[in-house]
Design a protein around this motif. Structure first.
Motif, short mmCIF file in Angstrom:
data_model
loop_
_atom_site.label_atom_id
_atom_site.label_comp_id
_atom_site.label_asym_id
_atom_site.label_seq_id
_atom_site.Cartn_x
_atom_site.Cartn_y
_atom_site.Cartn_z
N PHE A 1 0.82 -1.33 -0.05
CA PHE A 1 0.01 -0.05 -0.03
C PHE A 1 0.98 1.28 0.00
O PHE A 1 0.96 1.84 0.89
CB PHE A 1 -0.86 -0.01 1.09
CG PHE A 1 -2.00 -1.17 1.12
CD1 PHE A 1 -2.83 -1.30 0.48
CD2 PHE A 1 -1.45 -2.40 1.95
CE1 PHE A 1 -4.08 -2.52 0.37
CE2 PHE A 1 -2.21 -3.50 1.97
CZ PHE A 1 -3.59 -3.45 0.98
N HIS A 2 1.64 1.58 -1.11
CA HIS A 2 2.32 2.71 -1.21
C HIS A 2 1.58 3.76 -1.99
O HIS A 2 0.17 3.50 -2.22
CB HIS A 2 3.34 2.55 -2.14
CG HIS A 2 4.33 1.39 -1.52
ND1 HIS A 2 5.25 1.75 -0.66
CD2 HIS A 2 4.70 0.38 -2.27
CE1 HIS A 2 5.75 0.80 -0.32
NE2 HIS A 2 5.58 -0.35 -1.16
N SER A 3 1.83 5.12 -2.10
CA SER A 3 0.90 5.99 -2.44
C SER A 3 1.11 6.50 -3.75
O SER A 3 0.13 7.54 -4.11
CB SER A 3 1.14 7.42 -1.47
OG SER A 3 2.57 7.58 -1.70
N GLY A 4 1.81 6.11 -4.63
CA GLY A 4 1.85 6.66 -6.18
C GLY A 4 2.77 5.80 -6.79
O GLY A 4 3.64 5.15 -6.42
N LEU A 5 2.71 5.82 -8.19
CA LEU A 5 3.42 5.14 -9.15
C LEU A 5 4.73 5.47 -9.27
O LEU A 5 5.90 4.91 -9.63
CB LEU A 5 3.01 5.25 -10.84
CG LEU A 5 3.66 4.53 -11.79
CD1 LEU A 5 3.59 3.04 -11.13
CD2 LEU A 5 2.90 4.76 -13.16
N ASP B 1 7.31 -5.47 -7.35
CA ASP B 1 7.10 -6.19 -8.73
C ASP B 1 6.21 -5.75 -9.83
O ASP B 1 6.28 -5.42 -10.91
CB ASP B 1 6.50 -7.77 -8.59
CG ASP B 1 7.59 -8.79 -7.79
OD1 ASP B 1 8.81 -8.63 -8.28
OD2 ASP B 1 7.22 -9.20 -6.91
N VAL B 2 4.94 -5.21 -9.22
CA VAL B 2 3.83 -4.66 -10.08
C VAL B 2 3.28 -3.33 -9.28
O VAL B 2 3.00 -3.54 -8.03
CB VAL B 2 2.66 -5.78 -10.32
CG1 VAL B 2 1.53 -5.23 -11.03
CG2 VAL B 2 3.39 -6.95 -11.00
N SER B 3 2.67 -2.39 -9.97
CA SER B 3 2.24 -1.29 -9.31
C SER B 3 0.95 -1.04 -10.59
O SER B 3 0.62 -1.55 -11.62
CB SER B 3 3.02 -0.33 -9.08
OG SER B 3 2.23 0.94 -8.29
N PHE B 4 0.47 0.18 -10.18
CA PHE B 4 -0.63 0.81 -11.03
C PHE B 4 -0.60 2.25 -11.08
O PHE B 4 -0.04 2.70 -10.12
CB PHE B 4 -2.24 0.56 -10.66
CG PHE B 4 -2.70 -1.14 -10.62
CD1 PHE B 4 -3.37 -1.60 -11.59
CD2 PHE B 4 -2.16 -2.03 -9.66
CE1 PHE B 4 -3.84 -2.88 -11.50
CE2 PHE B 4 -2.42 -3.31 -9.73
CZ PHE B 4 -3.31 -3.81 -10.78
N GLY B 5 -0.76 2.80 -12.24
CA GLY B 5 -0.78 4.41 -12.23
C GLY B 5 -0.63 4.93 -13.67
O GLY B 5 -0.94 4.01 -14.43
N ARG B 6 -0.24 6.18 -13.75
CA ARG B 6 -0.13 6.85 -14.88
C ARG B 6 1.27 6.99 -15.46
O ARG B 6 2.12 7.61 -15.00
CB ARG B 6 -0.37 8.37 -14.49
CG ARG B 6 -0.56 9.29 -15.67
CD ARG B 6 -0.57 10.83 -15.01
NE ARG B 6 -0.47 11.57 -16.36
CZ ARG B 6 0.30 12.77 -16.05
NH1 ARG B 6 0.76 13.54 -15.03
NH2 ARG B 6 0.56 13.53 -17.27
N ILE B 7 1.45 5.95 -16.39
CA ILE B 7 2.75 5.39 -16.92
C ILE B 7 3.31 6.59 -17.69
O ILE B 7 4.76 6.80 -17.55
CB ILE B 7 2.61 4.36 -17.80
CG1 ILE B 7 3.86 3.89 -18.17
CG2 ILE B 7 1.65 4.67 -18.90
CD1 ILE B 7 4.74 3.03 -17.19
N ALA B 8 2.54 7.45 -18.26
CA ALA B 8 3.23 8.51 -19.26
C ALA B 8 3.82 9.53 -18.40
O ALA B 8 4.54 10.34 -19.03
CB ALA B 8 1.96 9.28 -20.22
N ALA B 9 3.60 9.76 -17.36
CA ALA B 9 3.89 10.92 -16.46
C ALA B 9 5.43 10.48 -15.91
O ALA B 9 6.59 11.43 -15.34
CB ALA B 9 3.34 11.12 -15.25
#
Length: 324
Positions: free
Chosen positions: A126-130, A143-151
């Motif tokens: 439970f981290h806070s950002g990509l 290993d894996v996360s979710f978020g705004r890859i283009a930034a």
């Protein structure tokens, strides 16, 4: 004397010799008692020896049975060691950052867990950002996360792969006595003159603050001044309530007492969510996450922009495969 005794026959013999009871031995081996008796008779024929004395009340080893038992136990132990030496190592747990235990990432994780056997462990972080998660992935601690890859910077993206998951509509979290709280949805133009918290000052969520500033530009909306990283939902709720902030959020967000969540419209701002992993990673848990993300995106039209006017930066649109 045969030189190629089937180890299965020795295993049947050893179970009966140790239990001195055919029913218990059959249960231990998960076979029918009739099949177990058949294997014992076959072994006796191959050895040319009687191994057990059976009566209606008891089972006992013969002298030949007593002589065979330690040999059979050593053979089976060696076979087990051989099998263990060449057995595929169990998959290590896959560490997956979902930020908070609600929303898009958490839903995909839960769906993926339903797709894998119990031996494949998907462990939530439970981290806070990509931005922060990308550094953890580069260091091998995630290993894996979710978020705004283009930034992410190009050199960081070069070490990652991604799969678009959702164009998540954005929302605003307001005090329940805020003049806009009574609206079912808040037009962006109505936020002119407002100051919204968008995690400025948190080095782990630079991509979210950047998205907010792009959205606010030219609309008269200010970003709240930088504030140290807020860890944990309880601390977030405490700080937000104490400071009386309005908060830029997504339509799926934690409940904050005394505050209401309202979707933003005219246009609908979109937060691009990708599944992101370290390039070259191979793991059945990752396969399950990718399949679960595709299934949910297809079922809920997560990657289809809304029919009404919407907003998404051009670089994000390219990364998410969005046109128009």
């Amino acid at each position: 004397m045969p030189y190629d005794i089937d180890p299965r026959l020795l295993r049947a013999f050893t179970a009966v010799a140790e239990e001195l009871h055919f029913t218990r031995a059959a249960a231990r081996l998960y076979v029918a008692q009739q099949a177990l008796s058949r294997d014992i008779r076959r072994l006796e024929r191959e050895l040319g020896a009687t191994l057990f004395v059976r009566s209606t009340r008891r089972v006992a080893l013969t002298a030949d049975g007593e002589r065979l038992l330690p040999y059979a136990q050593r053979v089976l132990a060696a076979q087990d060691e051989l099998a263990a030496a060449f057995r595929a190592a169990p998959e290590r747990p896959l560490l997956v950052d979902v930020s908070v235990p609600i929303g898009t990432a958490h839903a995909v994780l839960e769906a993926a867990r339903d797709r894998v056997p119990d031996s494949c462990e998907l462990v939530a972080r439970f981290h806070s950002g990509l931005t922060g998660a990308a550094a953890e992935m580069a260091a091998g601690r995630l290993d894996v996360s979710f978020g705004r890859i283009a930034a992410l910077p190009p050199d960081v993206r070069a070490g990652l792969d991604h799969q678009p998951v959702r164009l998540e509509p954005m929302a605003v979290l307001l005090r329940d006595d805020h003049p806009l709280a009574a609206r079912p949805a808040v037009p962006l133009a109505e936020l002119a003159g407002e100051t919204l918290y968008a995690a400025a000052g948190n080095p782990q969520t630079v991509e979210w603050t950047d998205l907010a500033e792009r959205l606010f530009a030219g609309r008269g909306i200010a970003t709240a001044e930088p504030f140290p990283e807020i860890e944990g939902s309880q601390e977030f709720i405490r700080v937000v309530r104490k400071r009386g902030w309005s908060v830029l959020a997504s339509v799926e967000f934690m409940d904050v007492p005394g505050m209401v969540l309202r979707p933003l419209v005219d246009p609908v701002p979109l937060s691009p969510v990708s599944l992101v992993w370290r390039r070259g990673l191979r793991h059945p848990g990752l396969d399950a996450l990718r399949a679960a993300a595709r299934e949910r995106a297809d079922r809920h039209d997560w990657l289809a922009p809304p029919g009404s006017a919407w907003w998404l930066p051009e670089a994000d649109a390219r990364a998410m495969g969005v046109h128009g």
